[in-house]
Design an enzyme around this catalytic site. Structure first.
Site, short mmCIF file in Angstrom:
data_model
loop_
_atom_site.label_atom_id
_atom_site.label_comp_id
_atom_site.label_asym_id
_atom_site.label_seq_id
_atom_site.Cartn_x
_atom_site.Cartn_y
_atom_site.Cartn_z
N SER A 1 58.90 61.47 56.19
CA SER A 1 60.14 61.07 55.52
C SER A 1 60.73 59.77 56.07
CB SER A 1 61.15 62.21 55.67
OG SER A 1 62.16 62.07 54.71
N CYS B 1 60.61 51.77 51.89
CA CYS B 1 61.25 50.67 51.17
C CYS B 1 62.04 49.74 52.11
CB CYS B 1 62.17 51.23 50.08
SG CYS B 1 61.34 52.47 49.09
N THR C 1 47.33 69.95 38.45
CA THR C 1 46.06 69.23 38.30
C THR C 1 45.12 70.07 37.44
OG1 THR C 1 45.04 70.30 40.20
CG2 THR C 1 46.33 68.31 40.65
N PRO D 1 44.56 75.09 38.51
CA PRO D 1 45.91 75.64 38.32
C PRO D 1 46.63 75.95 39.63
CG PRO D 1 44.20 77.21 37.64
CD PRO D 1 43.51 75.93 37.91
N ILE E 1 46.59 73.86 42.21
CA ILE E 1 46.85 72.59 42.93
C ILE E 1 47.77 71.70 42.07
CG2 ILE E 1 45.82 70.55 44.00
CD1 ILE E 1 43.23 72.09 44.37
N ALA F 1 49.97 67.95 41.96
CA ALA F 1 49.93 66.60 42.55
C ALA F 1 51.08 65.77 42.01
CB ALA F 1 48.59 65.93 42.24
N LEU F 2 51.47 64.78 42.81
CA LEU F 2 52.65 63.98 42.44
C LEU F 2 52.66 62.64 43.15
CD1 LEU F 2 55.75 65.00 44.47
CD2 LEU F 2 53.60 66.20 44.81
N ASP G 1 52.66 58.55 44.05
CA ASP G 1 51.82 57.37 43.81
C ASP G 1 50.37 57.73 43.49
OD1 ASP G 1 54.05 55.97 44.50
OD2 ASP G 1 53.22 55.02 46.29
P1 FAD Z 1 54.02 58.21 50.32
O1 FAD Z 1 55.48 58.14 50.46
O2 FAD Z 1 53.24 56.99 50.62
O3 FAD Z 1 53.51 59.39 51.24
C1 FAD Z 1 52.16 59.74 51.32
C2 FAD Z 1 51.88 60.24 52.71
O4 FAD Z 1 50.70 61.02 52.65
C3 FAD Z 1 51.57 59.13 53.69
O5 FAD Z 1 52.47 59.16 54.77
C4 FAD Z 1 50.14 59.38 54.15
O6 FAD Z 1 49.97 59.15 55.52
C5 FAD Z 1 49.98 60.85 53.85
N1 FAD Z 1 48.59 61.24 53.57
C6 FAD Z 1 47.71 60.66 52.73
N2 FAD Z 1 46.55 61.31 52.72
C7 FAD Z 1 46.66 62.33 53.59
C8 FAD Z 1 45.80 63.34 54.00
N3 FAD Z 1 44.58 63.44 53.52
N4 FAD Z 1 46.24 64.22 54.93
C9 FAD Z 1 47.48 64.14 55.42
N5 FAD Z 1 48.35 63.19 55.05
C10 FAD Z 1 47.95 62.30 54.13
N6 FAD Z 1 59.54 52.13 45.80
C11 FAD Z 1 60.70 51.95 45.17
O7 FAD Z 1 60.99 52.67 44.21
N7 FAD Z 1 61.59 50.99 45.57
C12 FAD Z 1 61.32 50.19 46.63
O8 FAD Z 1 62.14 49.32 47.00
C13 FAD Z 1 60.09 50.35 47.31
N8 FAD Z 1 59.79 49.56 48.36
C14 FAD Z 1 58.61 49.78 49.03
C15 FAD Z 1 58.30 48.96 50.12
C16 FAD Z 1 57.13 49.17 50.80
C17 FAD Z 1 56.81 48.27 51.95
C18 FAD Z 1 56.25 50.20 50.42
C19 FAD Z 1 54.98 50.44 51.17
C20 FAD Z 1 56.53 51.01 49.34
C21 FAD Z 1 57.71 50.81 48.63
N9 FAD Z 1 58.04 51.58 47.52
C22 FAD Z 1 59.21 51.37 46.86
C23 FAD Z 1 57.12 52.60 47.00
C24 FAD Z 1 57.49 53.98 47.48
O9 FAD Z 1 57.63 53.97 48.86
C25 FAD Z 1 56.42 54.95 47.03
O10 FAD Z 1 56.35 54.95 45.65
C26 FAD Z 1 56.69 56.37 47.48
O11 FAD Z 1 56.81 56.44 48.86
C27 FAD Z 1 55.54 57.27 47.00
O12 FAD Z 1 55.68 58.55 47.52
P2 FAD Z 1 54.42 59.46 47.79
O13 FAD Z 1 54.89 60.74 48.33
O14 FAD Z 1 53.57 59.49 46.59
O15 FAD Z 1 53.59 58.66 48.88
#
Ligand code: FAD
Length: 826
Positions: free
Chosen positions: A40, A44, A274, A277, A279, A281-282, A284
């Site tokens: 957490s 950004c 996904t 059923p 699993i 996902a959400l 990026d």
């Molecule tokens: P993330 O928040 O990236 O979390 C995924 C986590 O999963 C990571 O910590 C990774 O280590 C972990 N992980 C991956 N694979 C595994 C595995 N196999 N086992 C265990 N852990 C794993 N969005 C905005 O809307 N506004 C902004 O201003 C903005 N600025 C940003 C600036 C930067 C520099 C970055 C990098 C991103 C920014 N974003 C912004 C995008 C935003 O941060 C992402 O869209 C958001 O965090 C996506 O959430 P998520 O949970 O999908 O992935």
């Protein structure tokens, strides 16, 4: 029934899922597995920590493992990577990254929120590079920051002009590094359409960021200190940031045989499941449905990840909820600008071959008369058939995010453009206008759909002129001095009715003004008289965003920067400022006029610092300097004080053999004087006449105003001496206004109420009153001539006229008009 849920990824989506899940189910076993150290954290905020805006590193960590574990009773395992999903046995293999040990953990439900990783293509030489970074995590941030602190790089190249690339460019420059952005497309910020991105390009160039478009890195040489581009061009770089986009981090999902799209994003149903059923996902890592057009897409942003996290938790808990798709609302700070968008842009809709209409408006962020108002450019895209809002983009110094947020809410609320005028948003002068920009966009769209006006876009203008269309500029002549669309004729809106004979009725007419409003009024007038006309949407301002001033500078500018590699730094002249001028609160042409007056007192080479809040000032002053041979050393916006600060050096070059630039201005413009015949004695027309006269004088023109018949009333003194008059002359005196305070309005006079109202509004808007305008004109060398013959006819004596008025015949006017490029009859 209690469930065991394993969540992969502990940042935006993962943490949202885990906490909502616990709030709904105290009896669930929740395990959150995160391969990094932190959960957490504020991804950004990372660029701003590198740049120094966020000083305290701890502030990037929104929630600690201990804090979240204690509050939510979640089993959080950091430095742990899920390396395999065994769907058959509903188990995952986890590797402890500190020890390399692995273990198996079973689940009832698995949630994948692994995010996306920066794309790193295998460019030749990349393996040997030791100054190349990507930015995703806190450790990435630490590496970049440590590199900057230790190596003190002078030049950086940012590859990619998206949100992260631009934020990095700004933050590296804040560390004193010269930055070049290299971008494959012809613009930065893909969610914007080209003309909107041009505002950002302009601003980046103002901020001395060099831009290289339509080019990419072909090879890294010399361990990354040299970049060879596809064009063959070479760039030196002490530090390179790779920010060309992200790809879903979904190897484990692929290996497990889950359905993925071509770009490896996980395909999910509307309730986030996904192809398995058990699993979900959400974030990026998944493919979503575009909220506007329904097509599959990928939107790596924080809002969708957080929202989907909650919905995943709801669905796991038996609350069947659907995710309706992603709108892609986004905002970014680019130096002093705010850039925001929502929904689809034109590029997307064109690709889909979908019908749409577009409008551009340039409203103020709040009431113009309240200090600190700045214009924004707001683009609305809508469906002509039913008024559905398809998308919106806005760029400006203030108030941008609020308008896009309102429009995003309108889209989700299924409002149409017909509803926008009825949105009762809050208003007070420091925040908005009684007609908010969102309301205005609704009015304009409604006018278009209802057929009150038809429009053409900036990119259609050149073509319609080529095809023989007649382009009419309905702005005032002095506005045209600061830039025109080539091939247009100037008939100010106020003269349109009297000059109809000049306008061919059989031809297609295209009307433009500065921002589109006067163009619309002109179109309404002409259409009702049987002319066929269209308004240039967004006016000259929108056209000039791409085409530049006078249509010949725009896009070219950043390609020139491309050739330079980096743009030159601003000369260090701050210590040498000779005079300072505070023009804050004055509206156009007030600041330009003040500059003109102040420059007259300076010597060649002296430097004047001007502060102004009039949004048009920065562009106007550039055109003014260009016209008058003075040098604009610096022009920038102070975000902190919300004002434009410019430095002007009085010119030193000789023109036409004259010694100083003040002389040069006059010599240069000698055959470019301006004459105004003021026939009318109406207050509004007199005000307009003096505004044009001072505007023209400030552009270096020799201005002569010739007052005749009713216009002579404008020149009458307040405290007139008693003069001897005959009976008819006395009757004229009795029936005509005795001084400027008594002049009527040409329209809406309402027994004197109209003039009172207009004076009140002018005062509120910081516009000088007529007496002050007359004084200013005199101070700027405007020659005021009273027509001797009309004075005789109306029995007006020289003693009754204000000081400084010359009495002359028509010959005086004709002599002046010989030297005039501008000749107006008011
Ligand atoms: P993330 O928040 O990236 O979390 C995924 C986590 O999963 C990571 O910590 C990774 O280590 C972990 N992980 C991956 N694979 C595994 C595995 N196999 N086992 C265990 N852990 C794993 N969005 C905005 O809307 N506004 C902004 O201003 C903005 N600025 C940003 C600036 C930067 C520099 C970055 C990098 C991103 C920014 N974003 C912004 C995008 C935003 O941060 C992402 O869209 C958001 O965090 C996506 O959430 P998520 O949970 O999908 O992935």
């Amino acid at each position: 029934m209690a469930k065991k849920v394993i969540i992969v990824g502990g940042v935006a989506g993962g943490a949202s899922t885990a906490t909502r899940l616990r709030r709904l189910n105290e009896d669930y076993e929740i395990i959150m597995v995160e391969k990094g150290e932190h959960i957490s954290f504020a991804n950004c905020g990372l660029p701003y920590y590198i740049g120094g805006t966020i000083v305290d590193r701890e502030r990037l960590i929104v929630q600690t493992i201990e804090g979240m574990a204690a509050r939510y009773n979640i089993d959080i395992r950091n430095f742990s990577e899920v390396i395999k999903i065994d769907r058959e046995h509903k188990a995952v293999t986890v590797r402890k990254l500190k020890t390399n040990d692995t273990y198996i953990e079973t689940y009832d439900v698995l949630v994948l929120s692994p995010g996306a990783t920066p794309i790193k293509p295998s460019i030749p030489g990349i393996g040997a590079v030791n100054n190349l970074f990507t930015l995703r995590t806190i450790p990435d941030t630490d590496l970049i920051k440590a590199f900057v602190d230790t190596n003190k790089p002078n030049r950086a190249v940012v590859i990619g002009g998206g949100f992260i690339g631009l934020e990095m460019a700004e933050n590296l420059q804040a560390r004193g590094i010269q930055v070049t952005i290299v971008e494959m497309a012809n613009q930065v910020m893909a969610p914007l359409d080209y003309e909107m991105a041009c505002i950002v390009h302009d601003h980046l160039l103002d901020k001395k960021i060099a831009l290289v478009f339509e080019d990419g890195v072909k090879e890294f040489r010399c361990n990354g200190t040299k970049l060879v581009l596809n064009s063959g061009r070479e760039l030196e770089s002490d530090l390179t940031i790779l920010a060309i986009g992200v790809q879903p981090d979904t190897k484990i999902a692929k290996d497990a045989g889950l359905n993925l799209n071509k770009r490896n994003a996980i395909i999910v149903s509307s309730n986030m499941k996904t192809s398995d059923p058990d699993i979900y996902a959400l974030g990026d890592a998944i493919e979503v449905k575009d909220y506007i057009n329904g097509e599959p897409t990928m939107v790596p942003l924080a809002w969708p990840a957080n929202r989907q996290g909650r919905l995943v938790a709801d669905n796991i808990s038996g609350r069947a909820v659907k995710y309706p798709g992603t709108l892609g609302s986004a905002v970014a700070k680019v130096f002093d600008l705010t850039v925001a968008s929502t929904g689809n842009n034109e590029k997307v809709l064109k690709n889909l071959k979908q019908q749409y209409r577009v409008l551009h408006i340039h409203p103020g962020s709040h009431a113009a008369y309240y200090p600190g108002a700045f214009p924004m450019t707001l683009k609305l895209i809508f469906d002509q058939a039913d008024g559905k809002i398809l998308g919106a983009q806005a760029v400006g110094f203030a108030g941008v995010d609020k308008r896009i947020d309102v429009l995003a809410a309108a889209i989700k609320g299924k409002l149409t453009v017909f509803d926008l005028p009825d949105l009762e948003v809050c208003y007070a002068p420091p925040y908005s206008s009684a007609k908010d920009p969102v309301n205005m966009a609704g009015y304009v769209a409604t006018n278009i759909i209802e057929g009150l006006v038809d429009t053409i876009q900036w990119y259609e203008v050149d073509e319609v002129i080529k095809k023989g269309g007649v382009l009419i500029d309905v702005r005032e002549p002095f506005e045209a001095e600061l830039g025109v669309i080539g091939g247009s004729i100037n008939i100010p809106l106020g003269q349109l009715r009297e000059r109809l004979l000049e306008i061919p009725k059989e031809k297609a007419l295209y009307i433009y003004c500065q921002v589109g409003l006067r163009g619309y009024i002109a179109c309404r007038l002409l259409t009702q008289l049987g002319y066929k006309c269209k308004n240039v949407d967004g006016g000259y301002k929108t056209y000039a965003l791409v085409k530049g001033i006078n249509g010949d500078q725009g896009a070219k500018v950043w390609h020139e920067t491309k050739d330079d590699g980096v743009s030159t730094a601003v000369p260090d002249v701050l210590g040498k400022v000779t005079a300072r001028l505070n023009a804050c609160g004055l509206q156009c042409p007030g600041p330009i006029r003040k500059v003109f007056e102040e420059m007259a007192n300076l010597k060649a080479g002296d430097i004047l610092e001007v502060r102004a809040t009039d949004p048009g000032f920065q562009k106007d002053i550039a055109a003014w300097c260009d016209k008058t041979g003075n040098v604009l050393l610096k022009g920038e916006f102070s975000g902190e004080k919300k004002e434009f600060v410019v430095l002007i050096q009085k010119g030193t070059q000789n023109i036409s053999g004259t010694a100083t630039i003040a002389g040069a201005v006059i010599a240069n413009n000698k055959i470019d004087g301006a004459t105004l015949v003021v026939f009318s004695g109406d207050l509004d027309k007199a005000i307009a006449a003096f505004i044009i006269a001072t505007g023209a004088a400030s552009m270096g023109k020799q201005v002569t105003m010739f007052f005749t018949f009713w216009g002579l009333n404008v020149l009458k003194k307040k405290d007139k001496p008693a003069v001897k008059k005959g009976t008819i002359e006395k009757m004229f005196d009795f029936m005509l206004p005795s001084h400027t305070g008594k002049l009527p309005l040409s329209k809406m006079n309402m027994g004197g109420m109209g003039p009172m109202m207009i004076k009140h509004i002018m005062k509120k808007n910081n516009v000088d009153n007529l007496d002050t305008l007359i004084k200013n004109a005199a101070a700027m060398g405007v020659k005021v001539v009273a027509c001797a013959m009309s004075m005789d006819l109306m029995g007006i004596k020289a003693e009754e006229l204000i000081d400084g008025v010359e009495i002359g015949g028509v010959a005086a006017y004709l002599a002046a008009s010989d030297d005039s490029g501008l000749n107006l009859f008011i």
